[in-house]
Design an enzyme around this catalytic site. Structure first.
Site, PDB file in Angstrom:
ATOM      1  N   LEU A 160      11.904 -20.017  -5.119  1.00 30.91           N
ATOM      2  CA  LEU A 160      10.946 -19.154  -4.421  1.00 30.91           C
ATOM      3  C   LEU A 160       9.601 -19.294  -5.127  1.00 30.91           C
ATOM      4  CD1 LEU A 160      10.265 -16.722  -2.460  1.00 30.91           C
ATOM      5  CD2 LEU A 160      10.842 -15.216  -4.377  1.00 30.91           C
ATOM      6  N   ARG A 196      -0.040   7.670  -2.657  1.00 33.07           N
ATOM      7  CA  ARG A 196       0.467   8.766  -1.807  1.00 33.07           C
ATOM      8  C   ARG A 196       1.913   9.093  -2.145  1.00 33.07           C
ATOM      9  NH1 ARG A 196      -0.920   5.973   3.500  1.00 33.07           N
ATOM     10  NH2 ARG A 196      -1.523   4.330   2.051  1.00 33.07           N
ATOM     11  N   HIS A 242       2.504   3.444  -9.066  1.00 37.66           N
ATOM     12  CA  HIS A 242       2.400   2.002  -9.317  1.00 37.66           C
ATOM     13  C   HIS A 242       3.647   1.490 -10.035  1.00 37.66           C
ATOM     14  CE1 HIS A 242      -1.535   1.998  -7.688  1.00 37.66           C
ATOM     15  NE2 HIS A 242      -2.141   2.594  -8.701  1.00 37.66           N
ATOM     16  N   ASP A 266       0.828  -1.206   0.000  1.00 45.91           N
ATOM     17  CA  ASP A 266       0.000   0.000   0.000  1.00 45.91           C
ATOM     18  C   ASP A 266       0.865   1.259   0.000  1.00 45.91           C
ATOM     19  OD1 ASP A 266      -2.358   1.374  -0.059  1.00 45.91           O
ATOM     20  OD2 ASP A 266      -2.753   1.217   2.084  1.00 45.91           O
TER      21      ASP A 266
HETATM   22  C1  FPP Z   1      -2.031   0.056  -3.417  1.00 50.33           C
HETATM   23  O1  FPP Z   1      -1.559   1.382  -3.347  1.00 50.33           O
HETATM   24  C2  FPP Z   1      -1.445  -0.614  -4.577  1.00 50.33           C
HETATM   25  C3  FPP Z   1      -2.130  -1.219  -5.594  1.00 50.33           C
HETATM   26  C4  FPP Z   1      -3.601  -1.262  -5.660  1.00 50.33           C
HETATM   27  C5  FPP Z   1      -1.439  -1.819  -6.747  1.00 50.33           C
HETATM   28  C6  FPP Z   1      -0.265  -2.695  -6.420  1.00 50.33           C
HETATM   29  C7  FPP Z   1       0.513  -2.842  -7.640  1.00 50.33           C
HETATM   30  C8  FPP Z   1       1.840  -2.747  -7.705  1.00 50.33           C
HETATM   31  C9  FPP Z   1       2.737  -2.587  -6.549  1.00 50.33           C
HETATM   32  C10 FPP Z   1       2.437  -2.784  -9.076  1.00 50.33           C
HETATM   33  C11 FPP Z   1       3.332  -3.907  -9.399  1.00 50.33           C
HETATM   34  C12 FPP Z   1       2.866  -5.267  -9.072  1.00 50.33           C
HETATM   35  C13 FPP Z   1       3.255  -6.370  -9.750  1.00 50.33           C
HETATM   36  C14 FPP Z   1       2.962  -7.696  -9.158  1.00 50.33           C
HETATM   37  C15 FPP Z   1       3.971  -6.303 -11.051  1.00 50.33           C
HETATM   38  P1  FPP Z   1      -2.618   2.573  -3.424  1.00 50.33           P
HETATM   39  O2  FPP Z   1      -2.784   2.936  -4.854  1.00 50.33           O
HETATM   40  O3  FPP Z   1      -3.872   2.175  -2.724  1.00 50.33           O
HETATM   41  O4  FPP Z   1      -1.858   3.701  -2.668  1.00 50.33           O
HETATM   42  P2  FPP Z   1      -2.525   4.842  -1.741  1.00 50.33           P
HETATM   43  O5  FPP Z   1      -3.121   4.140  -0.545  1.00 50.33           O
HETATM   44  O6  FPP Z   1      -1.356   5.698  -1.367  1.00 50.33           O
HETATM   45  O7  FPP Z   1      -3.527   5.567  -2.594  1.00 50.33           O
END
Ligand code: FPP
Length: 246
Positions: free
Chosen positions: A129, A22, A35, A18
């Protein structure tokens, strides 16, 4: 490494990644920039797990609820997954990583689903892994799909309803063939589970950190593992019982 040391390395780590949005906002950039940076952190953590001897890493990449995000963000995440698959699979395969996608894969469009299936088949023989990527996944969805399989087995006359217990139902849950979850990590400062691995979390140790996912690095992984190593896991027993067995 002594066996006492290796007992302190979690065999199975799951992460709610998460804080991408931000992290991007702090830099006055769009959420997708965050992302993309998050994808680099995934690489770092995979390398860290290989180095530390963690056997299973399960990442929450896209929840059942994430479909409700603005369409352009969902589209950008899908593109990012495709690009990541095209770019990273060779190296992961070379490093002996087995990739598995867990979740309601039927909700993805054909092209992406085929790439996921191809990556899973290609790496199926690897064992250094196990990298599980939860997509269109929800802990409640997982429990429901297991319950449905149990009901189908009853309808086919293979089992009786009275035979369904924790062990039998657990056998249909995602990741049932892998070591149980030891350590759950959530980045980004929120202290909640957000419908991830509800069944599998039963005896996991929980580690929450304010670090935003794109900033999560080798040191962050090490301190989460050190935090885990300090915990006494009792599985419902008393401290004395656990000490006597050690
Ligand atoms: C949450 O942060 C994150 C996600 C919903 C997406 C997770 C995806 C990745 C880390 C990209 C790469 C992954 C792979 C497996 C290639 P948020 O957007 O909710 O952040 P916020 O809480 O700050 O708004």
């Amino acid at each position: 490494m002594t066996s006492a040391d290796s007992a302190r390395i979690p065999r199975h780590i799951a992460i709610v990644m998460d804080g991408n949005g931000r992290w991007a906002k702090l830099r006055h950039r769009p959420r997708t920039f965050g992302h993309n940076a998050g994808r680099k952190a995934v690489r770092t953590v995979v390398e860290g797990c290989l180095r530390e001897g963690v056997k299973v890493l399960t990442l929450f990449a896209f929840s059942s609820e994430n479909w409700q995000r603005p369409q352009d963000e969902v589209g950008a995440l899908m593109e990012l997954f495709v690009r990541a698959l095209d770019k990273e699979v060779d190296e992961l395969h070379g490093n002996g990583v087995r990739i598995r996608f867990v979740g309601d894969l039927g909700t993805f469009e054909n092209g992406l689903r085929q790439r996921m299936t191809a990556a899973m088949s290609r790496t199926a023989g690897n064992d250094a892994l196990h990298l599980n990527i939860a997509v269109s996944y929800g802990g409640r969805w997982d429990i429901v799909q297991a319950a449905r399989k149990a009901a189908e087995a009853v309808a086919r006359g293979e089992i009786r309803a009275e035979e369904i217990d924790e062990q039998l139902l657990g056998h249909w849950m995602c990741l049932a063939d892998l070591p149980p979850l030891d350590l759950f990590i959530r980045t980004g400062g929120e202290c909640r589970v957000s419908n991830f691995l509800l069944w599998q979390l039963a005896y996991a140790e929980l580690h929450f950190t304010d670090t935003l996912w794109p900033d999560f690095n080798q040191d962050s992984l090490k301190s989460a593992i050190e935090d885990y190593a300090r915990r006494e896991r009792r599985f419902g027993k008393t401290g004395e019982q656990v000490a006597r067995k050690a």
